[in-house]
Scaffold this motif. Structure first.
Motif, PDB file in Angstrom:
ATOM      1  N   THR A 320       1.261  -0.833  -0.035  1.00 31.55           N
ATOM      2  CA  THR A 320      -0.026   0.115   0.119  1.00 31.55           C
ATOM      3  C   THR A 320       0.866   1.190   0.218  1.00 31.55           C
ATOM      4  OG1 THR A 320      -0.129  -0.411   2.591  1.00 31.55           O
ATOM      5  CG2 THR A 320      -2.004  -0.627   1.328  1.00 31.55           C
ATOM      6  N   SER A 321       1.586   1.515  -0.064  1.00 34.32           N
ATOM      7  CA  SER A 321       2.735   2.384   1.007  1.00 34.32           C
ATOM      8  C   SER A 321       3.729   2.416  -0.603  1.00 34.32           C
ATOM      9  CB  SER A 321       4.270   2.103   1.768  1.00 34.32           C
ATOM     10  OG  SER A 321       5.198   1.088   1.080  1.00 34.32           O
ATOM     11  N   ALA A 322       3.423   1.401  -1.203  1.00 31.25           N
ATOM     12  CA  ALA A 322       4.535   1.891  -2.548  1.00 31.25           C
ATOM     13  C   ALA A 322       3.145   1.881  -4.141  1.00 31.25           C
ATOM     14  CB  ALA A 322       4.721   0.616  -3.703  1.00 31.25           C
ATOM     15  N   ARG A 323       1.601   1.978  -3.506  1.00 30.14           N
ATOM     16  CA  ARG A 323       0.733   2.344  -4.605  1.00 30.14           C
ATOM     17  C   ARG A 323       0.601   3.656  -5.779  1.00 30.14           C
ATOM     18  NH1 ARG A 323      -2.478   4.208  -0.606  1.00 30.14           N
ATOM     19  NH2 ARG A 323      -3.911   2.488   0.411  1.00 30.14           N
ATOM     20  N   PHE A 324       1.449   4.289  -4.711  1.00 28.96           N
ATOM     21  CA  PHE A 324       2.225   5.611  -6.167  1.00 28.96           C
ATOM     22  C   PHE A 324       3.064   4.769  -7.095  1.00 28.96           C
ATOM     23  CE2 PHE A 324      -0.274   7.558  -2.275  1.00 28.96           C
ATOM     24  CZ  PHE A 324      -1.052   7.650  -2.399  1.00 28.96           C
ATOM     25  N   GLU A 325       3.729   4.085  -6.662  1.00 23.98           N
ATOM     26  CA  GLU A 325       4.563   3.987  -7.842  1.00 23.98           C
ATOM     27  C   GLU A 325       4.081   2.807  -8.219  1.00 23.98           C
ATOM     28  OE1 GLU A 325       8.583   5.830  -5.401  1.00 23.98           O
ATOM     29  OE2 GLU A 325       8.304   3.379  -5.477  1.00 23.98           O
ATOM     30  N   ALA A 326       3.023   1.576  -7.979  1.00 22.45           N
ATOM     31  CA  ALA A 326       3.349   0.633  -9.067  1.00 22.45           C
ATOM     32  C   ALA A 326       2.958   0.686 -10.018  1.00 22.45           C
ATOM     33  CB  ALA A 326       2.157   0.083  -8.066  1.00 22.45           C
ATOM     34  N   SER A 327       2.012   1.989 -11.573  1.00 25.55           N
ATOM     35  CA  SER A 327       2.224   2.470 -12.273  1.00 25.55           C
ATOM     36  C   SER A 327       3.331   2.030 -12.625  1.00 25.55           C
ATOM     37  CB  SER A 327       1.465   3.242 -12.911  1.00 25.55           C
ATOM     38  OG  SER A 327       1.341   2.642 -14.391  1.00 25.55           O
ATOM     39  N   ALA A 328       4.496   3.393 -12.390  1.00 25.29           N
ATOM     40  CA  ALA A 328       5.552   2.935 -13.009  1.00 25.29           C
ATOM     41  C   ALA A 328       6.805   1.922 -12.918  1.00 25.29           C
ATOM     42  CB  ALA A 328       6.232   4.530 -12.207  1.00 25.29           C
ATOM     43  N   MET A 329       6.899   1.113 -11.531  1.00 26.69           N
ATOM     44  CA  MET A 329       7.166   0.020 -11.540  1.00 26.69           C
ATOM     45  C   MET A 329       7.214  -0.832 -12.633  1.00 26.69           C
ATOM     46  SD  MET A 329       7.005  -1.027  -7.482  1.00 26.69           S
ATOM     47  CE  MET A 329       8.021   0.240  -5.961  1.00 26.69           C
TER      48      MET A 329
END
Length: 500
Positions: A320-329
């Protein structure tokens, strides 16, 4: 010179795009721009999922992330707080019906904003079935015969029901989709046994529909992996300080080692992050035990409830803490590794990332304790036995599950060929939509503009599940709202350039 933008599909994504367009056009008018809103539903806004009146249908995301304005994710919670008291120290999983009312309010505000700014709005309550013409003169044909001229078209078709289990269509007792919920309420007897195809969030919504009606029959969840979603921590989210599983660390690996970034690299970073987080709690992760594929899901449910209640659910906190980077990952992975992710890690990722509220978890646990709920993995097929008037699900271990009712809750369509929507089929047949290898259609990740091989094709954009292969995290409202903002921004930039 006039321009027109058409938004096809006026659920949450469509309303978010419409609101964004009116805000931008009211603040910085661009010549003569008119907006066409196309909806097959008479009640614009809520759509199937948020138009429900079932009290047990809750949002699966906490209210602080459900705002329909891209820069104001907490707007929905603020709206709720004006209607009823909220405890600032607790999370709020609002009823879907209440969220439907919120969407209607955002829609009404956008109408009013457009009226004050003199922006022409045309509402069409009919299904879009075809787009014809070319890049400079596109026309949308509706089922009622209406033709709409459109310079830019946003496909916001929501979460289409999948074209799966077509062989069961027309069988007595088969429900091809959990929505609208009244079909299940009116068509399933409270004492009937039910097979629910799937064991994720859609299946849990189906379960809630039945239990809200006082269902007494046995409920079977049957799915390939037999896993339930993990349980959301019932407290305001705390930012987890990731060290290894970060976008910057991944890009650094690519810069220092070369362009190849694989699914193995991704998992190694996650594993290191999780192991260090566990050690900080005085724990050690048993990775073998964490592989829940085809293991008794209901045995893990009390453990998940306890972990969530104690706020020690590590996987959820990291993801959940990575949600704002998930699409770029996701964008860093090549086609082969995306395919590997879907096959190897996809189910595990989904259970930890798309979690269920504690309220729903407790209802499942209570039903399991009294023997009313069973979860089965390894489903091979489900058939209709016409002679016995019963459905039979066959499992990989040789067992069978039988019931007179089946609810298809396998989730939304993931691939282009699973979407039976008339407009999407027509656009694919024309060669204006192309399947993405990982699901949905080809589109630019940043803008949502559809990528087509035909340079003279109409100007199309897509948001939500239709671009899941490109953006991946399309189950999240907050993410789709941000994508809708980017799509509208790109359209208006191009219109402003053409108007000069």
């Amino acid at each position: 010179m006039g321009f027109s933008i058409a938004i096809i599909g006026m659920g949450a994504c469509g309303v978010a795009a419409f609101a964004e367009a009116t805000i931008r056009l009211a603040a910085a008018p661009i010549g003569n721009v008119e907006l066409h809103l196309v909806s097959r539903e008479d009640d614009l806004g809520p759509g199937l999922a948020f138009g429900t009146d079932q009290p047990g249908h809750l949002l699966n995301t906490e209210s602080r992330l459900m705002g329909l304005y891209a820069s104001e994710p907490g707007h929905f919670r603020e709206w709720v707080a004006k209607r009823r008291p909220l405890d600032p120290g607790k999370v709020e999983y609002a009823p879907r019906a209440e969220y439907g009312e919120y969407i209607r309010q955002v829609l009404a505000d956008a109408y009013e904003r457009a009226d004050r700014a003199g922006i022409p709005i045309h509402v069409h309550r009919s299904e879009a079935i075809a787009i014809e013409g070319n890049r400079d003169a596109a026309a949308i044909r509706l089922r009622d015969g209406t033709i709409i001229d459109s310079d830019y078209t946003l496909l916001a078709i929501g979460t289409p029901r999948p074209a799966r289990f077509g062989e069961l269509e027309g069988c007595l007792g088969y429900f091809d989709f959990p929505w609208p919920a009244r079909r299940l309420r009116e068509g399933i007897g409270v004492d009937q046994d039910v097979i629910v195809l799937g064991s994720s969030l859609s299946a849990i919504d189906s379960f809630a529909t039945l239990m809200d009606q006082g269902h007494r029959g046995l409920i079977h969840f049957v799915s390939k992996d037999g896993m339930l979603p993990r349980v959301e921590i019932p407290a305001p989210e705390e930012t987890y300080p990731r060290v290894h599983f970060t976008l910057s660390r991944m890009r650094r690996l690519i810069r220092e080692r070369g362009p190849r970034f694989s699914i193995v690299d991704l998992f190694r970073l996650f594993r290191r992050e999780a192991e260090e987080a566990a050690a900080a709690q005085g724990e050690r992760i048993d990775w073998h035990a964490e592989n829940r594929m085809d293991r008794p899901a209901l045995d893990a449910l009390p453990i998940d409830i306890a972990r969530a209640d104690a706020r020690t659910e590590i996987f959820q906190r990291i993801l959940t803490s990575a949600r704002f980077e998930a699409s770029a990952m996701w964008d860093l992975l090549g086609p082969r590794d995306r395919d590997r992710f879907v096959r190897w890690l996809g189910p595990h990722f989904a259970t930890a990332r798309f979690t269920m509220p504690m309220t729903n978890a407790c209802r499942l646990a209570e039903a399991a304790a009294r023997g009313q709920l069973r979860v089965h993995g390894g489903v091979k097929d489900t058939i209709w036995d016409a002679e016995r008037r019963i459905f039979i699900s066959s499992l990989a271990n040789g067992d069978t599950v039988c019931a007179p009712v089946v609810v298809n809750a396998t989730g939304t369509a993931m691939t282009l060929d699973e979407i039976p929507d008339a407009l999407i089929v027509q656009l694919a047949d024309r060669g204006w939509l192309h399947p993405h290898p990982s699901g949905g259609v080809e589109a630019h990740r940043q803008t949502g503009e559809v990528i087509t091989h035909d340079r003279d094709a109409p100007r199309l954009y897509a948001v939500g599940q239709l671009v899941n292969g490109v953006q991946r995290d399309t189950n999240a409202v907050w993410f789709n709202v941000q994508c809708a903002e980017k799509a509208v921004q790109d359209m208006l930039i191009k219109i402003a350039g053409d108007a000069r």
